[in-house]
Design a protein around this motif. Structure first.
Motif, PDB file in Angstrom:
ATOM      1  N   ASP A  48       3.025 -42.346  27.408  1.00 48.32           N
ATOM      2  CA  ASP A  48       4.327 -41.861  27.886  1.00 48.32           C
ATOM      3  C   ASP A  48       5.187 -42.972  28.460  1.00 48.32           C
ATOM      4  OD1 ASP A  48       3.598 -39.315  27.163  1.00 48.32           O
ATOM      5  OD2 ASP A  48       2.835 -38.784  29.142  1.00 48.32           O
ATOM      6  N   GLN A  72      10.506 -26.079  26.175  1.00 49.80           N
ATOM      7  CA  GLN A  72      11.137 -26.692  27.352  1.00 49.80           C
ATOM      8  C   GLN A  72      12.516 -27.176  26.959  1.00 49.80           C
ATOM      9  OE1 GLN A  72       8.289 -29.706  28.204  1.00 49.80           O
ATOM     10  NE2 GLN A  72       6.805 -28.304  29.077  1.00 49.80           N
ATOM     11  N   LYS A  73      13.469 -26.298  27.073  1.00 53.46           N
ATOM     12  CA  LYS A  73      14.838 -26.656  26.707  1.00 53.46           C
ATOM     13  C   LYS A  73      15.451 -27.495  27.819  1.00 53.46           C
ATOM     14  CE  LYS A  73      15.833 -22.949  23.575  1.00 53.46           C
ATOM     15  NZ  LYS A  73      16.763 -22.001  23.072  1.00 53.46           N
ATOM     16  N   GLY A  74      16.369 -28.334  27.429  1.00 60.90           N
ATOM     17  CA  GLY A  74      17.078 -29.137  28.401  1.00 60.90           C
ATOM     18  C   GLY A  74      16.346 -30.410  28.801  1.00 60.90           C
ATOM     19  N   GLN A  75      15.308 -30.814  28.037  1.00 60.06           N
ATOM     20  CA  GLN A  75      14.618 -32.059  28.349  1.00 60.06           C
ATOM     21  C   GLN A  75      15.531 -33.240  28.026  1.00 60.06           C
ATOM     22  OE1 GLN A  75      10.999 -32.047  26.053  1.00 60.06           O
ATOM     23  NE2 GLN A  75       9.804 -31.900  27.918  1.00 60.06           N
ATOM     24  N   SER A  76      15.391 -34.294  28.797  1.00 63.15           N
ATOM     25  CA  SER A  76      16.171 -35.492  28.511  1.00 63.15           C
ATOM     26  C   SER A  76      15.500 -36.265  27.382  1.00 63.15           C
ATOM     27  CB  SER A  76      16.267 -36.369  29.757  1.00 63.15           C
ATOM     28  OG  SER A  76      15.005 -36.919  30.064  1.00 63.15           O
ATOM     29  N   GLU A 117      14.538 -39.332  27.413  1.00 61.90           N
ATOM     30  CA  GLU A 117      13.436 -40.129  27.964  1.00 61.90           C
ATOM     31  C   GLU A 117      12.143 -39.315  28.047  1.00 61.90           C
ATOM     32  OE1 GLU A 117      12.890 -43.361  28.967  1.00 61.90           O
ATOM     33  OE2 GLU A 117      14.758 -43.703  27.871  1.00 61.90           O
ATOM     34  N   ASP A 118      12.264 -38.020  28.362  1.00 62.55           N
ATOM     35  CA  ASP A 118      11.081 -37.171  28.471  1.00 62.55           C
ATOM     36  C   ASP A 118      10.446 -36.896  27.111  1.00 62.55           C
ATOM     37  OD1 ASP A 118      11.413 -37.048  31.176  1.00 62.55           O
ATOM     38  OD2 ASP A 118      12.539 -35.164  31.118  1.00 62.55           O
ATOM     39  N   MET A 119      11.231 -36.956  26.042  1.00 64.76           N
ATOM     40  CA  MET A 119      10.727 -36.663  24.707  1.00 64.76           C
ATOM     41  C   MET A 119      10.194 -37.900  23.989  1.00 64.76           C
ATOM     42  SD  MET A 119      13.303 -33.795  23.199  1.00 64.76           S
ATOM     43  CE  MET A 119      14.864 -34.520  23.633  1.00 64.76           C
ATOM     44  N   ASN A 159       7.069 -21.114  25.718  1.00 59.76           N
ATOM     45  CA  ASN A 159       6.632 -22.421  26.196  1.00 59.76           C
ATOM     46  C   ASN A 159       7.625 -23.542  25.907  1.00 59.76           C
ATOM     47  OD1 ASN A 159       4.282 -21.286  27.131  1.00 59.76           O
ATOM     48  ND2 ASN A 159       3.127 -21.748  25.268  1.00 59.76           N
TER      49      ASN A 159
END
Length: 152
Positions: free
Chosen positions: A56, A36-40, A42-44, A34
């Motif tokens: 968010d 999610q590698k490579g998230q920016s 901003e997404d975190m 599950n």
């Protein structure tokens, strides 16, 4: 015929250890699946809204409040800033034991029962006397000191 060296309890403990190990391995595999590698970045990110809830989206700049630095107090309140309670109080003796040298006074203002010891008396008192006293903190709570009879 020889008995088994492992007792029932030891076997049960070994089963629990194996189950715990397999559960841990399953959880690790699930987390990896599950992830999610490579998230920016901003997404975190998470933000806190004006009500203290985590959201968010970034806060609305129109709702921003301006606070003057002079209005922020970092120190504790000074003694003169705090409201001083009335030092001299009036009350009625509800109970007093002369032989043991203690009793209780009911404060007129707060209606609380305050302990009084014979050492804190200026005049001799008895039950139902109107008295004037000061309150000090004793070992077990508020204690009446400088107790004297009120002029009628």
């Amino acid at each position: 015929m020889a008995r088994s060296q492992a007792t029932f309890g030891k076997k049960e403990n070994e089963k629990k250890r194996l189950k715990k190990r397999t559960d841990k391995a399953e959880k690790k595999e699930e987390r990896q699946a599950n992830a999610q590698k490579g998230q920016s970045l901003e997404d975190m990110l998470a933000y806190v809204d004006e009500n203290g809830n985590i959201v968010d989206s970034p806060p609305d700049p129109k709702k921003k409040k301006v606070i003057n630095q002079e209005d922020i107090r970092i120190t504790t309140m000074k003694q003169e800033d705090m409201e001083q309670p009335d030092v001299i109080r009036k009350g009625t003796v509800t109970f007093f034991n002369d032989s043991k040298g203690y009793g209780f006074i009911k404060d007129q203002q707060t209606q609380e029962s305050i302990f009084v010891h014979a050492n804190g008396l200026i005049n001799q008192i008895k039950e139902n006397d109107k008295v004037i006293f000061e309150v000090a903190m004793g070992q077990k709570g508020p204690t009446a000191v400088s107790v004297k009879l009120a002029e009628a």
